[in-house]
Design a protein around this motif. Structure first.
Motif, PDB file in Angstrom:
ATOM      1  N   MET A   1       1.042  -1.316  -0.323  1.00  0.00           N
ATOM      2  CA  MET A   1      -0.143   0.131  -0.406  1.00  0.00           C
ATOM      3  C   MET A   1       0.893   1.144   0.229  1.00  0.00           C
ATOM      4  O   MET A   1       1.552   1.435   0.830  1.00  0.00           O
ATOM      5  CB  MET A   1      -1.124  -0.070   1.493  1.00  0.00           C
ATOM      6  N   VAL A   2       0.866   2.211  -0.967  1.00  0.00           N
ATOM      7  CA  VAL A   2       1.435   3.689  -1.206  1.00  0.00           C
ATOM      8  C   VAL A   2       1.035   4.309   0.463  1.00  0.00           C
ATOM      9  O   VAL A   2      -0.256   4.757   0.679  1.00  0.00           O
ATOM     10  CB  VAL A   2       1.485   4.168  -2.637  1.00  0.00           C
ATOM     11  N   SER A   3       2.096   4.900   1.136  1.00  0.00           N
ATOM     12  CA  SER A   3       1.925   5.246   2.339  1.00  0.00           C
ATOM     13  C   SER A   3       1.696   7.108   1.395  1.00  0.00           C
ATOM     14  O   SER A   3       2.261   7.206   0.281  1.00  0.00           O
ATOM     15  CB  SER A   3       2.825   5.493   3.277  1.00  0.00           C
ATOM     16  N   SER A   4       1.087   7.667   2.668  1.00  0.00           N
ATOM     17  CA  SER A   4       0.740   8.993   2.366  1.00  0.00           C
ATOM     18  C   SER A   4       2.122  10.295   2.109  1.00  0.00           C
ATOM     19  O   SER A   4       2.671  10.778   1.843  1.00  0.00           O
ATOM     20  CB  SER A   4       0.157  10.076   3.074  1.00  0.00           C
ATOM     21  N   SER A   5       3.212   9.263   2.851  1.00  0.00           N
ATOM     22  CA  SER A   5       4.306   9.703   3.245  1.00  0.00           C
ATOM     23  C   SER A   5       5.285   9.705   2.013  1.00  0.00           C
ATOM     24  O   SER A   5       6.340  10.813   1.151  1.00  0.00           O
ATOM     25  CB  SER A   5       5.309   8.969   4.309  1.00  0.00           C
ATOM     26  N   HIS A   6       5.489   8.540   1.203  1.00  0.00           N
ATOM     27  CA  HIS A   6       5.370   8.309  -0.202  1.00  0.00           C
ATOM     28  C   HIS A   6       5.168   9.484  -0.887  1.00  0.00           C
ATOM     29  O   HIS A   6       6.029   9.260  -2.267  1.00  0.00           O
ATOM     30  CB  HIS A   6       5.483   6.507  -0.808  1.00  0.00           C
ATOM     31  N   GLU A   7       3.643   9.381  -0.893  1.00  0.00           N
ATOM     32  CA  GLU A   7       3.473  10.227  -1.945  1.00  0.00           C
ATOM     33  C   GLU A   7       4.090  11.063  -1.607  1.00  0.00           C
ATOM     34  O   GLU A   7       4.604  12.145  -2.934  1.00  0.00           O
ATOM     35  CB  GLU A   7       2.184  10.455  -1.608  1.00  0.00           C
ATOM     36  N   ALA A   8       4.600  11.864  -0.418  1.00  0.00           N
ATOM     37  CA  ALA A   8       5.038  13.733  -0.894  1.00  0.00           C
ATOM     38  C   ALA A   8       6.443  13.681  -0.964  1.00  0.00           C
ATOM     39  O   ALA A   8       6.707  14.516  -1.447  1.00  0.00           O
ATOM     40  CB  ALA A   8       4.682  13.889   0.942  1.00  0.00           C
ATOM     41  N   MET A   9       7.175  11.672  -0.959  1.00  0.00           N
ATOM     42  CA  MET A   9       8.661  12.202  -1.540  1.00  0.00           C
ATOM     43  C   MET A   9       8.644  13.149  -2.376  1.00  0.00           C
ATOM     44  O   MET A   9       9.871  13.168  -3.121  1.00  0.00           O
ATOM     45  CB  MET A   9       8.737  11.366  -0.626  1.00  0.00           C
ATOM     46  N   HIS A  10       7.822  12.541  -3.464  1.00  0.00           N
ATOM     47  CA  HIS A  10       7.768  12.227  -5.288  1.00  0.00           C
ATOM     48  C   HIS A  10       7.047  13.610  -5.185  1.00  0.00           C
ATOM     49  O   HIS A  10       7.538  14.247  -6.539  1.00  0.00           O
ATOM     50  CB  HIS A  10       7.784  11.036  -6.172  1.00  0.00           C
ATOM     51  N   ARG A  11       6.102  13.959  -5.185  1.00  0.00           N
ATOM     52  CA  ARG A  11       4.681  14.544  -5.621  1.00  0.00           C
ATOM     53  C   ARG A  11       5.468  15.863  -5.535  1.00  0.00           C
ATOM     54  O   ARG A  11       5.061  16.957  -6.691  1.00  0.00           O
ATOM     55  CB  ARG A  11       3.545  14.461  -4.444  1.00  0.00           C
ATOM     56  N   ILE A  12       5.765  16.703  -4.498  1.00  0.00           N
ATOM     57  CA  ILE A  12       6.213  17.982  -4.262  1.00  0.00           C
ATOM     58  C   ILE A  12       7.339  18.018  -5.852  1.00  0.00           C
ATOM     59  O   ILE A  12       7.367  19.281  -5.557  1.00  0.00           O
ATOM     60  CB  ILE A  12       7.333  17.703  -2.694  1.00  0.00           C
ATOM     61  N   PHE A  13       8.217  17.428  -6.245  1.00  0.00           N
ATOM     62  CA  PHE A  13       8.885  17.824  -7.480  1.00  0.00           C
ATOM     63  C   PHE A  13       7.980  17.925  -9.060  1.00  0.00           C
ATOM     64  O   PHE A  13       8.422  18.974  -9.335  1.00  0.00           O
ATOM     65  CB  PHE A  13       9.807  16.247  -8.035  1.00  0.00           C
ATOM     66  N   ARG A  14       6.673  17.884  -8.523  1.00  0.00           N
ATOM     67  CA  ARG A  14       5.995  17.934  -9.433  1.00  0.00           C
ATOM     68  C   ARG A  14       5.433  19.264  -9.474  1.00  0.00           C
ATOM     69  O   ARG A  14       5.040  20.187  -9.807  1.00  0.00           O
ATOM     70  CB  ARG A  14       4.361  17.022  -9.510  1.00  0.00           C
ATOM     71  N   GLN A  15       5.231  19.542  -8.569  1.00  0.00           N
ATOM     72  CA  GLN A  15       4.613  21.278  -7.894  1.00  0.00           C
ATOM     73  C   GLN A  15       5.770  22.196  -8.187  1.00  0.00           C
ATOM     74  O   GLN A  15       5.897  23.268  -8.177  1.00  0.00           O
ATOM     75  CB  GLN A  15       4.003  21.071  -6.472  1.00  0.00           C
ATOM     76  N   GLU A  16       7.101  21.316  -7.630  1.00  0.00           N
ATOM     77  CA  GLU A  16       8.319  22.429  -7.622  1.00  0.00           C
ATOM     78  C   GLU A  16       9.027  21.688  -8.901  1.00  0.00           C
ATOM     79  O   GLU A  16      10.150  21.838  -8.488  1.00  0.00           O
ATOM     80  CB  GLU A  16       8.562  22.894  -5.950  1.00  0.00           C
ATOM     81  N   PRO A  17       9.048  21.595  -9.725  1.00  0.00           N
ATOM     82  CA  PRO A  17      10.379  20.908 -10.755  1.00  0.00           C
ATOM     83  C   PRO A  17      11.869  21.530 -10.491  1.00  0.00           C
ATOM     84  O   PRO A  17      12.349  20.981 -10.407  1.00  0.00           O
ATOM     85  CB  PRO A  17       9.557  21.510 -11.801  1.00  0.00           C
ATOM     86  N   GLY A  18      11.611  23.133 -10.686  1.00  0.00           N
ATOM     87  CA  GLY A  18      13.037  23.584 -10.030  1.00  0.00           C
ATOM     88  C   GLY A  18      13.865  23.293  -8.600  1.00  0.00           C
ATOM     89  O   GLY A  18      15.105  23.645  -8.773  1.00  0.00           O
ATOM     90  N   LEU A  19      12.734  21.938  -7.807  1.00  0.00           N
ATOM     91  CA  LEU A  19      13.410  21.705  -7.002  1.00  0.00           C
ATOM     92  C   LEU A  19      14.813  20.855  -6.890  1.00  0.00           C
ATOM     93  O   LEU A  19      15.312  20.622  -6.002  1.00  0.00           O
ATOM     94  CB  LEU A  19      12.131  21.336  -5.449  1.00  0.00           C
ATOM     95  N   PHE A  20      14.728  19.731  -7.736  1.00  0.00           N
ATOM     96  CA  PHE A  20      15.130  19.039  -8.463  1.00  0.00           C
ATOM     97  C   PHE A  20      16.647  19.713  -8.707  1.00  0.00           C
ATOM     98  O   PHE A  20      17.541  19.074  -7.622  1.00  0.00           O
ATOM     99  CB  PHE A  20      14.771  18.143  -9.954  1.00  0.00           C
ATOM    100  N   ALA A  21      16.445  20.483  -9.281  1.00  0.00           N
ATOM    101  CA  ALA A  21      17.611  21.504 -10.157  1.00  0.00           C
ATOM    102  C   ALA A  21      18.917  21.507  -8.909  1.00  0.00           C
ATOM    103  O   ALA A  21      19.986  21.367  -8.483  1.00  0.00           O
ATOM    104  CB  ALA A  21      17.679  22.729 -10.884  1.00  0.00           C
ATOM    105  N   ARG A  22      18.265  22.146  -7.079  1.00  0.00           N
ATOM    106  CA  ARG A  22      18.687  22.798  -6.178  1.00  0.00           C
ATOM    107  C   ARG A  22      18.680  21.406  -5.381  1.00  0.00           C
ATOM    108  O   ARG A  22      19.784  21.924  -4.452  1.00  0.00           O
ATOM    109  CB  ARG A  22      17.541  23.619  -5.826  1.00  0.00           C
ATOM    110  N   VAL A  23      18.259  20.549  -5.178  1.00  0.00           N
ATOM    111  CA  VAL A  23      18.403  19.209  -4.742  1.00  0.00           C
ATOM    112  C   VAL A  23      19.427  19.000  -5.106  1.00  0.00           C
ATOM    113  O   VAL A  23      21.053  18.856  -4.469  1.00  0.00           O
ATOM    114  CB  VAL A  23      17.585  18.217  -4.864  1.00  0.00           C
ATOM    115  N   ALA A  24      20.122  18.810  -6.757  1.00  0.00           N
ATOM    116  CA  ALA A  24      21.481  18.568  -7.653  1.00  0.00           C
ATOM    117  C   ALA A  24      22.848  19.085  -6.672  1.00  0.00           C
ATOM    118  O   ALA A  24      23.713  18.649  -6.709  1.00  0.00           O
ATOM    119  CB  ALA A  24      20.743  18.261  -8.269  1.00  0.00           C
ATOM    120  N   ARG A  25      22.211  20.537  -6.398  1.00  0.00           N
ATOM    121  CA  ARG A  25      23.391  21.254  -6.284  1.00  0.00           C
ATOM    122  C   ARG A  25      23.918  20.677  -5.090  1.00  0.00           C
ATOM    123  O   ARG A  25      25.599  21.223  -4.409  1.00  0.00           O
ATOM    124  CB  ARG A  25      23.207  22.165  -6.652  1.00  0.00           C
ATOM    125  N   LYS A  26      23.079  19.902  -3.695  1.00  0.00           N
ATOM    126  CA  LYS A  26      24.052  19.641  -2.832  1.00  0.00           C
ATOM    127  C   LYS A  26      25.310  18.413  -2.765  1.00  0.00           C
ATOM    128  O   LYS A  26      25.462  17.992  -1.795  1.00  0.00           O
ATOM    129  CB  LYS A  26      22.500  19.256  -1.743  1.00  0.00           C
TER     130      LYS A  26
END
Length: 295
Positions: A1-26
């Motif tokens: 069963m997919v948990s809400s925590s699981h959903e939040a960890m990937h759906r945030i990149f749909r809402q804020e795609p530019g987050l990936f580039a900022r994450v990758a800079r880490k």
């Protein structure tokens, strides 16, 4: 069963795609550019046979250096069967969209992140013709955001940081600055603040940090709009009604000169049912003792 925590960890990149580039800079890798445009792609990678393969989030990202397909997977624990699935995602995305694919795996605990980061090769020992090398983000890769200025500048990163560090004892500092940053965003853009508050609620679900977060929201429910905040507001209103009903009953008994023992007072003040309190109040209008009231 997919948990809400699981959903939040990937759906945030749909809402804020530019987050990936900022994450990758880490990470210690060549920088990805800020997206010029982003297209959300269907997550269903099923072929015409009974096996269904559905990636968590799939985005086509265009930046100054070119375009690529970003697959985001949230992984809760090690699972070696995922390697073949992830390799399938990459080859299918390459074939379907004719763009270089990239797999990003988000892990809430470092043990899972270390497992996911191991390169996996497919093929016989003599010649392994395919290698899988996902880009993995775990608690060690994203520092805990404990500065209000930093959280306010990048709320999505602060949300991701809180989710990734939700199992640590020191997460309360991160949650406090995140709550303040969301409150500031609420004044500027309530819809956007509500979305990231919801991601936080989902990402912290079933963790010790969730109770800390719940208490933080409960102190200032008027500023937040998520379903959790609405639930807390309703609970607060119900508690207020119960307190008023309890006070009214005790004042009525006192006004009528009916003695109230410590045990009776404890029974009245511990009652959290409005119907019961209302019934006791009506009895107290004519009763001559608490025994009649509480019978």
């Amino acid at each position: 069963m997919v948990s809400s925590s699981h959903e939040a960890m990937h759906r945030i990149f749909r809402q804020e795609p530019g987050l990936f580039a900022r994450v990758a800079r880490k990470l210690d890798i060549p920088a990805f550019g800020t997206p010029i445009s982003v297209t959300e792609l269907p997550t269903d990678l099923t072929e015409n046979h009974p096996v269904e393969r559905r990636v968590d989030t799939l985005l086509q990202i265009e930046e100054a250096g070119g375009s690529y397909v970003l697959a985001v997977e949230a992984q809760g624990k090690p699972n070696d069967s995922k390697h073949a699935t992830w390799a399938y995602y990459m080859t299918f995305a390459q074939e379907k969209y004719k763009l270089p694919p990239l797999l990003l795996v988000i892990c809430k605990n470092q043990r899972t992140a270390d497992w996911a980061a191991r390169p996996v090769k497919f093929g016989p020992p003599q010649w392994q013709g395919l290698a899988l090398r996902p880009l993995v983000i775990g608690p060690r890769d994203i520092p805990a955001v404990e500065s209000l200025d930093e959280a306010t500048r990048d709320v999505p990163m602060a949300v991701l940081s809180a989710i990734l560090h939700s199992e640590e004892r020191s997460v309360d500092g991160t949650l406090k600055v995140l709550a303040a940053a969301l409150k500031a965003m609420e004044a500027r853009d309530p819809d956007r603040a509500g979305l990231f508050e919801e991601f936080t609620n989902q990402g912290l679900d079933k963790t010790k940090a969730f109770e800390i977060w719940r208490q933080l929201l409960a102190t200032e429910t008027s500023f937040f709009t998520s379903s959790l905040s609405q639930e807390l507001r309703a609970e607060g209103e119900a508690r207020g009604e119960i307190r008023r009903a309890t006070t009214n009953l005790l004042e009525l008994l006192e006004g009528r000169g009916i003695p109230v023992s410590d045990a009776d007072r404890e029974q009245i003040t511990s009652c959290d049912d409005l119907d019961t309190l209302g019934r006791w109040f009506r009895r107290a209008i004519t009763a001559t003792s608490t025994t009649e009231v509480l019978a």
